[in-house]
Scaffold this motif. Structure first.
Motif, PDB file in Angstrom:
ATOM      1  N   GLN A 122      32.857  39.813  51.211  1.00  8.67           N
ATOM      2  CA  GLN A 122      32.824  39.686  49.747  1.00  8.67           C
ATOM      3  C   GLN A 122      32.145  40.883  49.094  1.00  8.67           C
ATOM      4  O   GLN A 122      32.501  41.275  47.987  1.00  8.67           O
ATOM      5  CB  GLN A 122      32.090  38.397  49.320  1.00  8.67           C
ATOM      6  CG  GLN A 122      32.716  37.124  49.801  1.00  8.67           C
ATOM      7  CD  GLN A 122      32.201  36.680  51.159  1.00  8.67           C
ATOM      8  OE1 GLN A 122      32.020  37.479  52.062  1.00  8.67           O
ATOM      9  NE2 GLN A 122      31.972  35.384  51.319  1.00  8.67           N
ATOM     10  N   ARG A 123      31.149  41.461  49.756  1.00  5.24           N
ATOM     11  CA  ARG A 123      30.393  42.590  49.189  1.00  5.24           C
ATOM     12  C   ARG A 123      31.205  43.886  49.157  1.00  5.24           C
ATOM     13  O   ARG A 123      30.804  44.852  48.536  1.00  5.24           O
ATOM     14  CB  ARG A 123      29.097  42.796  49.971  1.00  5.24           C
ATOM     15  CG  ARG A 123      28.121  41.639  49.800  1.00  5.24           C
ATOM     16  CD  ARG A 123      26.801  41.918  50.489  1.00  5.24           C
ATOM     17  NE  ARG A 123      26.891  42.086  51.932  1.00  5.24           N
ATOM     18  CZ  ARG A 123      26.893  41.090  52.811  1.00  5.24           C
ATOM     19  NH1 ARG A 123      26.799  39.836  52.398  1.00  5.24           N
ATOM     20  NH2 ARG A 123      26.968  41.331  54.096  1.00  5.24           N
ATOM     21  N   LYS A 124      32.349  43.913  49.816  1.00  2.97           N
ATOM     22  CA  LYS A 124      33.169  45.120  49.868  1.00  2.97           C
ATOM     23  C   LYS A 124      34.207  45.185  48.737  1.00  2.97           C
ATOM     24  O   LYS A 124      34.915  46.175  48.607  1.00  2.97           O
ATOM     25  CB  LYS A 124      33.855  45.224  51.223  1.00  2.97           C
ATOM     26  CG  LYS A 124      32.852  45.332  52.359  1.00  2.97           C
ATOM     27  CD  LYS A 124      33.549  45.507  53.674  1.00  2.97           C
ATOM     28  CE  LYS A 124      32.668  45.377  54.852  1.00  2.97           C
ATOM     29  NZ  LYS A 124      31.691  46.181  55.199  1.00  2.97           N
ATOM     30  N   PHE A 125      34.287  44.136  47.937  1.00  2.04           N
ATOM     31  CA  PHE A 125      35.248  44.059  46.841  1.00  2.04           C
ATOM     32  C   PHE A 125      34.515  43.939  45.507  1.00  2.04           C
ATOM     33  O   PHE A 125      33.407  43.419  45.459  1.00  2.04           O
ATOM     34  CB  PHE A 125      36.150  42.827  47.009  1.00  2.04           C
ATOM     35  CG  PHE A 125      37.053  42.884  48.208  1.00  2.04           C
ATOM     36  CD1 PHE A 125      38.361  43.349  48.102  1.00  2.04           C
ATOM     37  CD2 PHE A 125      36.599  42.464  49.445  1.00  2.04           C
ATOM     38  CE1 PHE A 125      39.192  43.396  49.209  1.00  2.04           C
ATOM     39  CE2 PHE A 125      37.426  42.508  50.560  1.00  2.04           C
ATOM     40  CZ  PHE A 125      38.721  42.972  50.431  1.00  2.04           C
ATOM     41  N   GLN A 126      35.162  44.389  44.435  1.00  2.00           N
ATOM     42  CA  GLN A 126      34.637  44.192  43.082  1.00  2.00           C
ATOM     43  C   GLN A 126      35.697  43.499  42.250  1.00  2.00           C
ATOM     44  O   GLN A 126      36.897  43.730  42.445  1.00  2.00           O
ATOM     45  CB  GLN A 126      34.270  45.525  42.431  1.00  2.00           C
ATOM     46  CG  GLN A 126      33.022  46.134  43.019  1.00  2.00           C
ATOM     47  CD  GLN A 126      32.518  47.278  42.170  1.00  2.00           C
ATOM     48  OE1 GLN A 126      33.292  48.051  41.626  1.00  2.00           O
ATOM     49  NE2 GLN A 126      31.203  47.367  42.043  1.00  2.00           N
ATOM     50  N   TYR A 127      35.237  42.691  41.319  1.00  2.56           N
ATOM     51  CA  TYR A 127      36.124  41.900  40.472  1.00  2.56           C
ATOM     52  C   TYR A 127      35.896  42.253  39.008  1.00  2.56           C
ATOM     53  O   TYR A 127      34.764  42.387  38.566  1.00  2.56           O
ATOM     54  CB  TYR A 127      35.833  40.413  40.692  1.00  2.56           C
ATOM     55  CG  TYR A 127      36.577  39.479  39.777  1.00  2.56           C
ATOM     56  CD1 TYR A 127      37.904  39.166  40.009  1.00  2.56           C
ATOM     57  CD2 TYR A 127      35.939  38.898  38.691  1.00  2.56           C
ATOM     58  CE1 TYR A 127      38.591  38.295  39.177  1.00  2.56           C
ATOM     59  CE2 TYR A 127      36.611  38.025  37.850  1.00  2.56           C
ATOM     60  CZ  TYR A 127      37.935  37.728  38.099  1.00  2.56           C
ATOM     61  OH  TYR A 127      38.612  36.877  37.275  1.00  2.56           O
ATOM     62  N   MET A 128      36.997  42.414  38.261  1.00  4.20           N
ATOM     63  CA  MET A 128      36.914  42.659  36.835  1.00  4.20           C
ATOM     64  C   MET A 128      37.975  41.797  36.153  1.00  4.20           C
ATOM     65  O   MET A 128      39.116  41.746  36.595  1.00  4.20           O
ATOM     66  CB  MET A 128      37.183  44.144  36.534  1.00  4.20           C
ATOM     67  CG  MET A 128      36.942  44.566  35.084  1.00  4.20           C
ATOM     68  SD  MET A 128      38.253  44.216  33.882  1.00  4.20           S
ATOM     69  CE  MET A 128      39.672  45.026  34.528  1.00  4.20           C
ATOM     70  N   HIS A 129      37.561  41.100  35.088  1.00  2.00           N
ATOM     71  CA  HIS A 129      38.505  40.317  34.295  1.00  2.00           C
ATOM     72  C   HIS A 129      38.203  40.537  32.831  1.00  2.00           C
ATOM     73  O   HIS A 129      37.057  40.442  32.406  1.00  2.00           O
ATOM     74  CB  HIS A 129      38.413  38.825  34.640  1.00  2.00           C
ATOM     75  CG  HIS A 129      39.402  38.001  33.888  1.00  2.00           C
ATOM     76  ND1 HIS A 129      39.031  36.952  33.087  1.00  2.00           N
ATOM     77  CD2 HIS A 129      40.758  38.079  33.803  1.00  2.00           C
ATOM     78  CE1 HIS A 129      40.129  36.418  32.553  1.00  2.00           C
ATOM     79  NE2 HIS A 129      41.175  37.088  32.960  1.00  2.00           N
TER      80      HIS A 129
END
Length: 185
Positions: free
Chosen positions: A103-110
């Protein structure tokens, strides 16, 4: 040609393994209980039946599948998230290989407002930047709805875009609580 493709699809869905050799196509029944990624993968995704499909679609060119798969019990400290690119039984890129703490290797933007909805899940592999995107803009005429993956090579300003052929299977629910935010607040 379409009839041949339809026939092959029906054979695969019926539980037969279709493979290509120098002499033509080979059709083999898959035995019950045998580990076969093709038989265990729902259509148009590289996620296994026991996994949650976060995003998955067939891209226009090359004719491959892009999938973001997760454990059913995904939280910020449990489960895993994994990007896959290729075809069932022939995955060309899987990130990260080690699922622990993925999970720490991805970033989320909405971003959302009236008539506009943008979702982006990004990550990096050896300096290459990947952005899974799902964008809708109802303010434009005609309305714009695009999904796929953008890849930017190190030191290159221009990205390569792999657009989905059709609307992807997508479920972004609770990702904001699971992944670090890529937004600058």
């Amino acid at each position: 040609m379409r009839v041949a493709i339809l026939a092959l699809t029906i054979l695969v869905l019926a539980g037969f393994l279709v493979s290509e050799s120098r002499t033509g196509l080979s059709v083999t029944p898959v035995q019950a209980g045998a580990s076969n990624h093709i038989a265990e993968t729902p259509p148009n995704t590289l996620c296994a039946k026991g996994e949650r499909v976060i995003f998955s679609c067939l891209v226009k060119r090359p004719a491959k599948i892009v999938s973001l798969c997760a454990a059913k019990d995904l939280t910020s400290d449990r489960g895993y998230l994994q990007y896959r690119f290729g075809l069932p039984g022939k995955i060309e890129l899987e990130f990260p290989k080690d699922r622990q703490g993925s999970q720490r290797k991805f970033q989320y933007m909405h971003y959302f407002r009236a008539q506009v909805d943008e979702t982006e899940i990004s990550f990096q592999i050896n300096g290459y930047e990947y952005q899974i995107f799902d964008t809708y803009n109802g303010e434009e005429r005609p309305r714009i709805s695009t999904q796929g993956v953008n890849v930017t090579a190190p030191g290159r300003p221009k990205e390569v875009s792999f657009a989905c052929r059709t609307k992807p299977k997508a479920d972004y629910s609770d990702l904001q609580a699971v992944l670090p935010s890529g937004q600058d607040n």
